[in-house]
Design a protein around this motif. Sequence first.
Motif, short mmCIF file in Angstrom:
data_model
loop_
_atom_site.label_atom_id
_atom_site.label_comp_id
_atom_site.label_asym_id
_atom_site.label_seq_id
_atom_site.Cartn_x
_atom_site.Cartn_y
_atom_site.Cartn_z
N VAL A 55 9.23 5.56 -9.30
CA VAL A 55 9.64 6.01 -7.96
C VAL A 55 8.49 5.77 -6.98
CG1 VAL A 55 10.33 7.98 -6.56
CG2 VAL A 55 11.24 7.72 -8.87
N LEU A 56 8.73 4.91 -6.00
CA LEU A 56 7.76 4.58 -4.96
C LEU A 56 6.42 4.16 -5.58
CD1 LEU A 56 7.32 4.30 -1.94
CD2 LEU A 56 6.61 6.68 -1.87
N LEU A 57 6.45 3.06 -6.26
CA LEU A 57 5.25 2.53 -6.91
C LEU A 57 4.36 1.88 -5.87
CD1 LEU A 57 3.73 1.97 -9.55
CD2 LEU A 57 5.07 -0.15 -9.76
N LEU A 58 3.11 2.32 -5.77
CA LEU A 58 2.15 1.80 -4.81
C LEU A 58 0.93 1.26 -5.55
CD1 LEU A 58 2.28 4.70 -2.18
CD2 LEU A 58 3.26 2.42 -1.92
N ASP A 59 0.64 -0.03 -5.35
CA ASP A 59 -0.57 -0.60 -5.94
C ASP A 59 -1.68 -0.59 -4.88
OD1 ASP A 59 0.23 -2.55 -4.17
OD2 ASP A 59 0.81 -4.00 -5.70
N ARG A 60 -2.82 -1.17 -5.22
CA ARG A 60 -3.94 -1.14 -4.29
C ARG A 60 -3.61 -1.87 -2.99
NH1 ARG A 60 -8.94 0.39 -4.89
NH2 ARG A 60 -8.67 0.60 -7.16
N ALA A 61 -2.89 -2.98 -3.10
CA ALA A 61 -2.51 -3.71 -1.89
C ALA A 61 -1.61 -2.86 -0.99
CB ALA A 61 -1.81 -5.01 -2.26
N GLY A 62 -0.70 -2.09 -1.61
CA GLY A 62 0.17 -1.21 -0.83
C GLY A 62 -0.61 -0.11 -0.14
N LEU A 63 -1.61 0.43 -0.82
CA LEU A 63 -2.45 1.47 -0.20
C LEU A 63 -3.19 0.91 1.01
CD1 LEU A 63 -4.02 3.23 -3.34
CD2 LEU A 63 -1.96 3.86 -2.07
N GLU A 64 -3.72 -0.28 0.87
CA GLU A 64 -4.46 -0.88 1.99
C GLU A 64 -3.53 -1.22 3.14
OE1 GLU A 64 -6.45 -4.21 0.35
OE2 GLU A 64 -7.91 -3.02 -0.80
N ARG A 65 -2.34 -1.71 2.83
CA ARG A 65 -1.40 -2.09 3.88
C ARG A 65 -0.97 -0.90 4.71
NH1 ARG A 65 1.65 -4.52 0.88
NH2 ARG A 65 3.36 -3.06 0.49
N HIS A 66 -0.78 0.25 4.08
CA HIS A 66 -0.31 1.44 4.79
C HIS A 66 -1.44 2.39 5.16
CE1 HIS A 66 3.84 0.33 4.03
NE2 HIS A 66 3.61 0.24 2.74
N GLY A 67 -2.66 2.08 4.75
CA GLY A 67 -3.78 2.96 5.07
C GLY A 67 -3.73 4.28 4.34
N LEU A 68 -3.34 4.26 3.06
CA LEU A 68 -3.17 5.49 2.29
C LEU A 68 -4.39 5.77 1.43
CD1 LEU A 68 0.54 5.01 1.12
CD2 LEU A 68 -0.32 6.19 3.15
#
Length: 431
Positions: free
Chosen positions: A344-357
Amino acid sequence: MGLSGALARLAVRATRVLVVEVPGHWATRMEVEHQLLRRGWRPAWTPADADVLAVCGVPGPELSELVDRLWEQMPGPRVRADITSPGTVGSALDAAAALLLDTPHHRTDAQERAQEPEIPEDADHGGHGGMDHGEMDHGEMDHGEMDHGEMDHGEMDHGEMDHGEMDHGGHGGMDHSGHGGMDHGGMDHGEMDHGGHGGMDHSGHGGMDMAPGGIALAGGGEDRDGLEMDVLHLPLGPVLPFWPAGLVLRCSLQGDVVVDAEASVVDGAGAGGPGPGPAPAAVVWCDQVMALLALAGVEDAAACARRARDALLCGDEDAARDAVERLDRTVRRSWLLRSSLRGVLLLDRAGLERHGLPEHCRGDAHDRLLSRVERIRAEAGGTEPTPAEDGGVPWAVVPDLVTGLELASVRLAVASLDLDPHPAVQAVGHG
């Protein structure tokens, strides 16, 4: 009368309460939940299943309108409790219990209440609100595929007649009322031209309700493959169990997939009057964990998180540590929880950087749950301070995060995020 009174008192012991939290009044809402547990009352998930409407805080104009609509949807007997502070929770619930037993009051309420909920004129009907079929032009309508094989015009035999190229363009005012003996059973209408039916009376569609009962019908929209699919617009919040207070997430759905989303804060930031200020970090985390576990259906683990939260609020450190340790064991051992939240809502490192998380959002909902429980353990035990730079998730990124998810997983995804408690603006994002 004695039997009726006894049955009524027995029913009050199983009271269900729909809780509405005004943004910022978390302390009042948590005290209400604590009092419900002590009384043996249970939270309601919908207005149809509620006996008491408990409004925590003083709502602004927008939320007030929504609360009134919820009140209209509640069946009788019903009671509304407006609770402005944590200290008044006990007395407000006592008064609600007494009023539930007031039979004359409920008779009067049943007589005076509206028989049908009022639907605002500006309600969003998915773009169909003003659609008028009374003047609809059917001149361009293609009847080429229309099957008249079953049409019964009486006994007139057109079996040998060739209508393949027949032009009915001038039938604007044609009266078919005299075709009592006509039989079109074998007639071939495949090539019949109905293009000139401009005078056909379709006035019966003038009153077509495109939002029956206030529920908007689906409209059209382009799919990712370039095909046209039905698009349904569905708002989530602001009054929803285990949902961030004041958040409204308007989702556009194709099938069960969110293809677009827009978020806002009801009444804007701070419209609900002064609250007690930000909650302690460990209390917020316990509350978020409890919401995620409750949505996942793991009631025993959710109860552990609630006990840990209440103990932290009361300053009982020993009880808090015990509850947190039990919570940690329960969460890590539950295979049902793992299977429910994995992916459910898998976030990798690239996703964290893209959204600023922040880093603690990495992984799926189950990974974030374990990370948050570990932070609660550290905070409750006083062994490790939380880094100041490792903050929460801005509400502005929520629409982007839920776009592409199935509707069934949206609430789990939102509950798995460590959202910032107080957005600064009303319009907080568009995905």
